[in-house]
Design a protein around this motif. Structure first.
Motif, PDB file in Angstrom:
ATOM      1  N   ILE A 219       8.946  -0.015  -2.802  1.00 16.34           N
ATOM      2  CA  ILE A 219       8.672  -0.508  -2.693  1.00 16.34           C
ATOM      3  C   ILE A 219       9.075  -2.251  -1.976  1.00 16.34           C
ATOM      4  O   ILE A 219       8.639  -2.433  -1.158  1.00 16.34           O
ATOM      5  CB  ILE A 219       8.432  -1.331  -3.925  1.00 16.34           C
ATOM      6  N   GLU A 220      10.344  -1.654  -1.861  1.00 15.51           N
ATOM      7  CA  GLU A 220      10.952  -3.319  -1.073  1.00 15.51           C
ATOM      8  C   GLU A 220      11.275  -2.272   0.075  1.00 15.51           C
ATOM      9  O   GLU A 220      10.606  -4.022   1.220  1.00 15.51           O
ATOM     10  CB  GLU A 220      12.781  -3.200  -1.656  1.00 15.51           C
ATOM     11  N   SER A 221      10.835  -1.052   0.586  1.00 14.45           N
ATOM     12  CA  SER A 221      10.973  -0.708   2.230  1.00 14.45           C
ATOM     13  C   SER A 221       9.735  -1.525   2.925  1.00 14.45           C
ATOM     14  O   SER A 221       9.314  -1.271   3.718  1.00 14.45           O
ATOM     15  CB  SER A 221      11.257   0.343   2.625  1.00 14.45           C
TER      16      SER A 221
ATOM     17  N   ALA B 167       4.503  11.009  -4.160  1.00 15.23           N
ATOM     18  CA  ALA B 167       4.781  11.971  -4.768  1.00 15.23           C
ATOM     19  C   ALA B 167       6.778  12.278  -4.665  1.00 15.23           C
ATOM     20  O   ALA B 167       6.714  13.491  -6.198  1.00 15.23           O
ATOM     21  CB  ALA B 167       3.929  12.954  -3.989  1.00 15.23           C
ATOM     22  N   ASP B 168       7.673  11.577  -4.288  1.00 14.32           N
ATOM     23  CA  ASP B 168       9.264  12.155  -4.507  1.00 14.32           C
ATOM     24  C   ASP B 168       9.824  11.681  -4.663  1.00 14.32           C
ATOM     25  O   ASP B 168      10.917  11.281  -4.992  1.00 14.32           O
ATOM     26  CB  ASP B 168       9.784  12.617  -2.498  1.00 14.32           C
TER      27      ASP B 168
ATOM     28  N   GLU C 121       0.714  -1.043  -0.409  1.00 17.77           N
ATOM     29  CA  GLU C 121      -0.378  -0.153   0.233  1.00 17.77           C
ATOM     30  C   GLU C 121       0.661   1.001   0.034  1.00 17.77           C
ATOM     31  O   GLU C 121       1.863   1.321   1.654  1.00 17.77           O
ATOM     32  CB  GLU C 121      -0.675   0.098   0.966  1.00 17.77           C
ATOM     33  N   VAL C 122       0.573   1.817  -0.997  1.00 17.16           N
ATOM     34  CA  VAL C 122       1.701   3.024  -1.351  1.00 17.16           C
ATOM     35  C   VAL C 122       1.301   4.470  -0.969  1.00 17.16           C
ATOM     36  O   VAL C 122      -0.524   4.313  -0.753  1.00 17.16           O
ATOM     37  CB  VAL C 122       1.462   3.701  -2.439  1.00 17.16           C
ATOM     38  N   GLU C 123       1.694   5.466   0.083  1.00 17.89           N
ATOM     39  CA  GLU C 123       1.002   6.763   0.751  1.00 17.89           C
ATOM     40  C   GLU C 123       1.727   7.596  -1.022  1.00 17.89           C
ATOM     41  O   GLU C 123       2.331   7.711  -0.934  1.00 17.89           O
ATOM     42  CB  GLU C 123       1.893   7.047   1.960  1.00 17.89           C
TER      43      GLU C 123
END
Length: 75
Positions: free
Chosen positions: A70-72, A58-59, A51-53
Motif C-alpha cells: 500500500i505504501e508503494s 494475490a502474492d 488502486e490495487v492490482e
C-alpha cells in the motif's frame, strides 16, 4: 498505516488487535477466507485512496507485505 490496517483486519476476522504483527499471515494466522481478503482489499482501496492490482495482491501473504504494498502505491 499499520495501526489502521489492524483496525480494518479486525472488522473482517475475530482476532485480538494486539496479536496482529507484521509477520501475521492473513489466511494461516488470522483466519481470512479468500472472500474476506478481497473484501478487505476493496476497503483498503477506499481508505488509502489507492488502486490495487489483483495479480499483485494475490502474492501478499503477511500484514507487513500488505503495508509495504500500500505504501508503494501511495508514493
Amino acid at each position: 498505516m499499520f495501526n489502521k490496517l489492524r483496525d480494518i483486519i479486525c472488522e473482517y476476522v475475530e482476532v485480538d488487535k494486539d496479536a496482529i504483527t507484521g509477520d501475521s499471515r492473513f489466511v494461516e494466522d488470522l483466519g481470512f477466507t479468500s472472500y474476506d481478503f478481497m473484501s478487505m482489499v476493496g476497503e483498503l482501496e477506499d481508505t488509502f485512496d489507492v488502486e490495487v492490482e489483483e495479480r499483485e495482491v494475490a502474492d501478499i501473504v503477511t500484514v507487513g507485505e500488505a503495508v509495504r504494498y500500500i505504501e508503494s502505491l501511495q508514493d
